[in-house]
Scaffold this motif. Structure first.
Motif, PDB file in Angstrom:
ATOM      1  N   UNK A   1       6.249   0.585   2.975  1.00  0.00           N
ATOM      2  CA  UNK A   1       5.769  -0.313   1.921  1.00  0.00           C
ATOM      3  C   UNK A   1       6.779  -1.437   1.721  1.00  0.00           C
ATOM      4  N   UNK A   2       6.295  -2.637   1.497  1.00  0.00           N
ATOM      5  CA  UNK A   2       7.156  -3.810   1.311  1.00  0.00           C
ATOM      6  C   UNK A   2       7.254  -4.130  -0.172  1.00  0.00           C
ATOM      7  N   UNK A   3       8.486  -4.206  -0.671  1.00  0.00           N
ATOM      8  CA  UNK A   3       8.735  -4.579  -2.059  1.00  0.00           C
ATOM      9  C   UNK A   3       8.971  -6.078  -2.151  1.00  0.00           C
ATOM     10  N   UNK A   4       8.716  -6.635  -3.337  1.00  0.00           N
ATOM     11  CA  UNK A   4       8.918  -8.058  -3.599  1.00  0.00           C
ATOM     12  C   UNK A   4      10.367  -8.289  -4.030  1.00  0.00           C
ATOM     13  N   UNK A   5      11.191  -8.997  -3.235  1.00  0.00           N
ATOM     14  CA  UNK A   5      12.594  -9.198  -3.600  1.00  0.00           C
ATOM     15  C   UNK A   5      12.782  -9.923  -4.924  1.00  0.00           C
ATOM     16  N   UNK A   6      11.775 -10.666  -5.356  1.00  0.00           N
ATOM     17  CA  UNK A   6      11.904 -11.436  -6.599  1.00  0.00           C
ATOM     18  C   UNK A   6      11.802 -10.561  -7.841  1.00  0.00           C
ATOM     19  N   UNK A   7      11.466  -9.271  -7.666  1.00  0.00           N
ATOM     20  CA  UNK A   7      11.277  -8.403  -8.835  1.00  0.00           C
ATOM     21  C   UNK A   7      12.369  -7.347  -8.925  1.00  0.00           C
TER      22      UNK A   7
ATOM     23  N   UNK B   1      -6.690   3.646  -7.031  1.00  0.00           N
ATOM     24  CA  UNK B   1      -6.195   4.562  -5.998  1.00  0.00           C
ATOM     25  C   UNK B   1      -7.223   4.740  -4.882  1.00  0.00           C
ATOM     26  N   UNK B   2      -8.117   3.762  -4.760  1.00  0.00           N
ATOM     27  CA  UNK B   2      -9.055   3.686  -3.637  1.00  0.00           C
ATOM     28  C   UNK B   2     -10.069   4.827  -3.608  1.00  0.00           C
TER      29      UNK B   2
ATOM     30  N   UNK C   1      -1.326   4.417  -0.566  1.00  0.00           N
ATOM     31  CA  UNK C   1      -0.709   4.866  -1.814  1.00  0.00           C
ATOM     32  C   UNK C   1       0.709   4.315  -1.942  1.00  0.00           C
ATOM     33  N   UNK C   2       1.466   4.290  -0.845  1.00  0.00           N
ATOM     34  CA  UNK C   2       2.828   3.749  -0.894  1.00  0.00           C
ATOM     35  C   UNK C   2       2.803   2.262  -1.231  1.00  0.00           C
ATOM     36  N   UNK C   3       1.854   1.527  -0.654  1.00  0.00           N
ATOM     37  CA  UNK C   3       1.721   0.111  -0.997  1.00  0.00           C
ATOM     38  C   UNK C   3       1.371  -0.053  -2.474  1.00  0.00           C
ATOM     39  N   UNK C   4       0.490   0.824  -2.981  1.00  0.00           N
ATOM     40  CA  UNK C   4       0.112   0.774  -4.395  1.00  0.00           C
ATOM     41  C   UNK C   4       1.320   1.049  -5.283  1.00  0.00           C
ATOM     42  N   UNK C   5       2.109   2.072  -4.955  1.00  0.00           N
ATOM     43  CA  UNK C   5       3.287   2.398  -5.762  1.00  0.00           C
ATOM     44  C   UNK C   5       4.299   1.262  -5.737  1.00  0.00           C
ATOM     45  N   UNK C   6       4.487   0.633  -4.567  1.00  0.00           N
ATOM     46  CA  UNK C   6       5.401  -0.498  -4.472  1.00  0.00           C
ATOM     47  C   UNK C   6       4.929  -1.653  -5.356  1.00  0.00           C
ATOM     48  N   UNK C   7       3.609  -1.916  -5.347  1.00  0.00           N
ATOM     49  CA  UNK C   7       3.070  -2.995  -6.177  1.00  0.00           C
ATOM     50  C   UNK C   7       3.209  -2.674  -7.665  1.00  0.00           C
TER      51      UNK C   7
END
Length: 479
Positions: free
Chosen positions: A236-242, A377-378, A429-435
């Motif tokens: 999952x990719x996190x947003x560095x700005x947050x 959660x799709x 789910x990992x993308x959702x948790x990261x968001x």
């Protein structure tokens, strides 16, 4: 000769179709892995193999069985009687299939437990299930399955809740038993890497249909199987700005110490989690990870120390302060099936935390909010009116996550929340948790999967012998 054969077999729960025209055979001495996405029909096939489908299920086609079959279930704790010793439970299974006296059955049970790696000097048959780790409980279930001297073992996600080391031990045990006794094994799993390591043949289900099948390694080159394999290493990719701000912690644990009898599980734990931060917690089975989560949630009283959520001690808060604090923290437990009321439609379980809101919602508003949480959660809207037993383990885990999110808490604690998910659904789910973390949600994530949490969390701690150790960690924010 086939010990198990599905011929044009279909399963339908009310209006929901789980399996369609399944043709699959398992030969004597063969290990067949049945893989697929969450909800693809794997568990329905496993239950059908042993004639354990729920009452009222509609079926078509045939299931042919030749010889004795036994099953190892996904959740060993739910499969064991908490009021009986493990020796008595295995002995009961022995006596059902062999004309032995009580004493002789107990002797046979002890022998089976030893065969599954439970040394009686360390884990005597007089112990109760709650005195064992997850891996040890699964070994007890394997011993019970062996009591009937089966020709086929059906194992439904037998290692999904175990740490990597214990998972490897249990699977090695199963393979040795199957090869040594000449049994067949139908392994139901979402873990393609696990299947690739032990199976002779892989069959892939998609949407209730057999999509691909074949021997290893050739089956790995087929398109759908290859696509599933690509999801395994998803990060999952996190947003560095947050990046989490250095602010008052959402969760603050100070000097937490706890144990059971003379056994100290936690020894002076200090931990903080701030808004927008994901903190991972790893460690072997029995190291106290779940105990720490129960203390954080205020479900147990620590012997020493304190756990604060938004500055409030859940154990000592009362009235309005307690209600406000409860709104700020929600949980996704290791066994979501056990935390969902089997008599309630899913939407009602998801909407349950909404009673903590100050505003009073109508039934229609509660249902709408539950459906919106399920969508996050799709899970489709038609999920809302079905019962928990109509879902796979992975789907129930997503329902539990929806329930945790419906109230918009500041902190969610997750106990093995992705352990029963297939690779594709886990990636989502990992993308959702990261968001969610990028939007400010704090997450405390307990897991056995070190590779997964290393790619998701801001900080990762290991828990060993009661103490936390910060692991060297390059977070996704540095990417």
């Amino acid at each position: 000769m086939s010990v198990l054969a599905f011929s044009g077999f279909g399963v339908r729960y009310g209006a929901h179709t789980a399996l369609v025209d399944l043709d699959l055979a398992v030969e004597a001495g063969e290990i067949v892995a049945l893989i697929g996405e969450t909800g693809s029909g794997k568990s329905s096939a496993a239950l059908a193999a042993l004639g354990l489908l729920p009452r009222g299920t509609h079926t078509q086609g045939r299931v042919e069985r030749n010889g004795r079959l036994a099953m190892i279930f996904q959740d060993p704790q739910a499969a064991l009687n908490p009021l009986q010793t493990i020796g008595a439970q295995v002995a009961e299974a022995v006596r059902i299939h062999q004309p032995l006296s009580g004493a002789a059955a107990l002797t046979a049970a002890a022998r089976l437990l030893a065969e599954t790696g439970l040394d009686p000097a360390r884990v005597p048959p007089s112990r109760y299930p709650h005195e064992l780790s997850g891996g040890q409980r699964q070994r007890v279930c394997i011993a019970m399955a062996l009591a009937c001297q089966p020709d086929l073992l059906v194992a439904d996600e037998p290692t999904s809740a175990l740490d990597a080391a214990t998972q490897a031990q249990v699977m090695a045990l199963l393979v040795d038993l199957v090869r040594g006794r000449g049994m067949a094994l139908l392994l139901i799993t979402h873990d393609l890497l696990l299947a690739r390591g032990v199976a002779d043949r892989i069959a892939l289900l998609q949407g209730g249909r057999l999509k691909e099948s074949g021997p290893l390694p050739q089956v790995l080159e087929q398109p759908a199987t290859r696509a599933l394999l690509a999801h395994v290493s998803h990060m999952a990719i996190r947003n560095p700005a947050t990046t989490p701000a250095a602010a008052t912690p959402v969760l603050e644990v100070r000097g937490l110490t706890h144990g059971y009898g003379s056994h100290k599980v936690l020894d002076g734990i200090d931990l903080t989690v701030t808004a927008g931060e994901i903190v991972g917690l790893v460690g072997g089975s029995g190291e106290g990870k779940s105990t720490l989560l129960r203390l954080v949630l205020g479900l147990e009283q620590p012997q020493q120390g304190v756990a604060l959520v938004q500055g409030i001690d859940l154990l000592h808060a009362r009235g309005t302060a307690l209600r406000a604090a409860r709104r700020q923290v929600q949980a996704v437990f290791q066994d979501p099936g056990g935390s969902l009321d089997p008599r309630w439609p899913v939407w009602r379980s998801v909407a349950e935390p909404l009673h903590l809101l100050d505003e009073r919602l109508s039934a229609a508003e509660r249902r709408d909010r539950a459906i919106a949480a399920l969508a996050r959660v799709n899970l489709p809207a038609d999920t809302a009116d079905r019962l928990p037993n109509q879902f796979s383990g992975g789907q129930r885990q997503r329902i539990a996550l929806a329930r945790a999110l419906v109230i918009e808490p500041a902190l969610v604690v997750l106990d093995e929340a992705t352990s029963a998910l297939d690779a594709a659904v886990r990636a989502g789910i990992l993308d959702l948790l990261a968001a969610l973390a990028d939007d400010g949600l704090a997450l405390l994530f307990v897991t056995h999967d070190q590779a997964m949490i290393a790619g998701l969390a801001d900080r990762v701690f290991s828990l060993k012998q009661g103490r936390l150790h910060l692991q060297p960690h390059d977070t996704p924010r540095a990417q």
